[in-house]
Write an enzyme that holds these catalytic residues in place. Structure first.
Site, PDB file in Angstrom:
ATOM      1  N   TYR A   1       0.846  -1.194   0.000  1.00  0.00           N
ATOM      2  CA  TYR A   1       0.000   0.000   0.000  1.00  0.00           C
ATOM      3  C   TYR A   1       0.879   1.240   0.000  1.00  0.00           C
ATOM      4  O   TYR A   1       1.865   1.311   0.731  1.00  0.00           O
ATOM      5  CB  TYR A   1      -0.887   0.004   1.253  1.00  0.00           C
TER       6      TYR A   1
ATOM      7  N   ASP B   1       9.158   2.668   0.202  1.00  0.00           N
ATOM      8  CA  ASP B   1       8.084   3.313   0.946  1.00  0.00           C
ATOM      9  C   ASP B   1       8.228   2.879   2.400  1.00  0.00           C
ATOM     10  O   ASP B   1       7.818   1.785   2.792  1.00  0.00           O
ATOM     11  CB  ASP B   1       6.720   2.918   0.376  1.00  0.00           C
TER      12      ASP B   1
ATOM     13  N   LYS C   1       3.619   8.703   9.164  1.00  0.00           N
ATOM     14  CA  LYS C   1       3.302   8.100  10.456  1.00  0.00           C
ATOM     15  C   LYS C   1       4.226   8.568  11.595  1.00  0.00           C
ATOM     16  O   LYS C   1       4.031   9.663  12.086  1.00  0.00           O
ATOM     17  CB  LYS C   1       3.253   6.579  10.291  1.00  0.00           C
TER      18      LYS C   1
HETATM   19  C1  LIG Z   1      -0.088   4.457   5.763  1.00  0.00           C
HETATM   20  C2  LIG Z   1       0.757   4.254   4.559  1.00  0.00           C
HETATM   21  C3  LIG Z   1       0.724   5.133   3.466  1.00  0.00           C
HETATM   22  C4  LIG Z   1      -0.269   6.252   3.384  1.00  0.00           C
HETATM   23  O1  LIG Z   1      -0.102   7.193   4.371  1.00  0.00           O
HETATM   24  P1  LIG Z   1      -1.349   8.177   4.745  1.00  0.00           P
HETATM   25  O2  LIG Z   1      -0.742   9.101   5.732  1.00  0.00           O
HETATM   26  O3  LIG Z   1      -2.423   7.295   5.281  1.00  0.00           O
HETATM   27  O4  LIG Z   1      -1.744   8.851   3.484  1.00  0.00           O
HETATM   28  C5  LIG Z   1       1.617   4.948   2.442  1.00  0.00           C
HETATM   29  N1  LIG Z   1       2.490   3.928   2.464  1.00  0.00           N
HETATM   30  C6  LIG Z   1       2.547   3.057   3.478  1.00  0.00           C
HETATM   31  C7  LIG Z   1       3.568   1.977   3.454  1.00  0.00           C
HETATM   32  C8  LIG Z   1       1.666   3.174   4.541  1.00  0.00           C
HETATM   33  O5  LIG Z   1       1.688   2.273   5.524  1.00  0.00           O
END
Ligand SMILES: *Cc1c(COP(=O)(O)O)cnc(C)c1O
Length: 427
Positions: free
Chosen positions: A144, A239, A267
């Protein structure tokens, strides 16, 4: 457990917000419950509007590595707020957070701060496309990267056939630009490069996947991605929105010494306030406006409250033994759960790394999206509902990971292990 107030409020929520929520997984759909409306978070605990108490293993989906309302973070935010909540101009705190991040990540010379992980990933891909002059990207099934159009695409019916959007509203022209490969399967990546190599701007990957449950990379997988992207002149994007300051101070790239070209963060770097970031090698980042020609901007980017929360949090993470202690707690808990599974003749898989873990309700080894799908989600929902009744708040989906925070005490861990054991007796 009395949840009458949550139920009442949720009715009203549904009247004014789609599905009653501002982010879909909060609706508790896959566990078949009405979501709890939360009143307060403190340390390792969440409290709903009926004053039920829960030991929380969601931790706001990862950001709260210090637990809820950590006193030093709250102080920093309050102090900052008294000096104004947003300037629309440069402030010293954003420079400090940027420096902390660049110093922590081996592959980041420069960083741009944004407001969410979605924004970070979306901007990193734009930058990679501009830098390489190519349009296609590769992503992995089950990973994701937020909800930008280019990422809402899953594999088609056969390998190397065109992907299909996971949501209406994604333009067909964009779907064609995203190739979907299999996590932990380098051959699928090699095939994609053989077919489209010269058009591939970037490979984006969660170097430890944590959005289909927890899946660690097999030896050689990340190395292979580094090698093949270099060979074809594509960029490698890690990511690390979840893993960034979660698996160690400096992310998976510090653990593995594999350097991506670009990194995305989110995060934890916001300490519970909205922050994202993307950064990387100087010559690539210098393409970002106003130094370069790749446009990206944000009214609230570098917001002083968010910066204060982020800086304070990151400084706590540098304390000696911080990550070892967290890992010790998480491993103690998962060891106990493993024993409980065994005692109940369940051979369920537990994946874990540092303070992240997943209980997979399947007896298969879980190493990619396909094996995740072998989980008994009905059974997980049953387990979830019973555990919630017992005062333990797990992610309301089989496909999300559990997080242990610094605020979790040995008591919390022992109680959780006992409740899990009791729930297994019941189901
Ligand atoms: C949570 C997450 C996102 C998206 O971040 P948001 O702040 O919810 O837009 C992107 N990449 C990874 C790996 C994530 O866990």
């Amino acid at each position: 457990m009395d949840t009458s107030k949550s139920e009442q409020l949720f009715k009203k929520a549904q009247q004014y917000m789609p599905g009653g929520v501002n982010s879909p997984v909060r609706a508790f759909k896959s566990v078949g419950l009405t979501p709890l409306i939360i009143k307060k978070g403190q340390g390792s605990k969440l409290y709903d509007v009926n004053d039920n108490e829960f030991i929380d293993y969601v931790c706001s989906w990862g950001p709260l590595i210090l637990g809820h309302s950590h006193p030093e973070v709250i102080d920093a935010v309050c102090t900052a707020a008294r000096e104004g909540t947003s300037y629309g101009a440069c402030c010293e705190k954003e420079i400090e957070l940027a420096q902390l991040i660049c110093e922590a990540f081996p592959a980041m010379d420069k960083v741009r701060l944004v407001n969410s992980g979605t924004e970070a990933a979306m901007s990193a891909v734009r930058l990679a496309r501009a830098y390489t002059g190519r349009d296609k990207i590769i992503k992995f099934e089950g990973c994701y990267h937020g909800h930008a159009d280019s990422f809402l695409i899953k594999a088609g019916s056969g390998m190397l056939t065109a992907g299909v959007p996971t949501s209406p509203g994604v333009p067909k022209a964009l779907v064609e630009q995203t190739l979907v490969c299999k996590f932990n399967d380098l051959d699928s990546v090699k095939k994609a490069f053989m077919q489209s190599g010269p058009n591939i701007a970037a490979v984006i990957v969660e170097p430890i996947a944590a959005n289909m449950g927890l899946i660690t990379p097999r030896p050689g997988f990340l190395e292979g991605l580094r090698e093949i992207t270099r060979l074809y002149g594509s960029l490698l994007i890690f990511d690390e929105v979840i893993t960034g300051f979660r698996v160690c101070y400096g992310g998976v790239q510090t653990l593995t010494q594999i350097e991506p070209d670009l990194t995305t963060l989110g995060k934890i770097i916001g300490g519970g306030l909205p922050v994202g970031a993307y950064g990387g090698k100087r010559e690539i980042m210098d393409r970002v406006a106003p130094e370069g020609d790749v446009y990206q901007a944000g009214t609230l980017s570098g917001n002083p409250l968010a910066m204060a929360a982020g800086i304070t949090s990151l400084k706590k993470l540098r304390e000696p033994e911080f990550y070892e202690r967290l890992k010790g707690m998480a491993y103690h808990l998962t060891d106990r759960m493993q024993s409980s599974f065994k005692a109940h003749n369940l051979n369920y898989s537990i994946n874990r790394t540092g303070s992240l873990f997943s209980l997979f309700f399947t007896e298969q080894e879980v190493f990619d999206y396909e094996s995740v799908l072998s989980c008994d989600t009905q059974k997980y929902a049953l387990f979830y509902r019973e555990l919630l009744q017992a005062g333990v708040y797990f992610p309301p989906s089989q496909f999300e990971v559990c997080f242990v925070s610094e605020a979790h005490s040995l008591n919390d861990i022992e109680k959780t292990a006992e409740e899990v054991d009791k729930v297994l007796d019941k189901i």
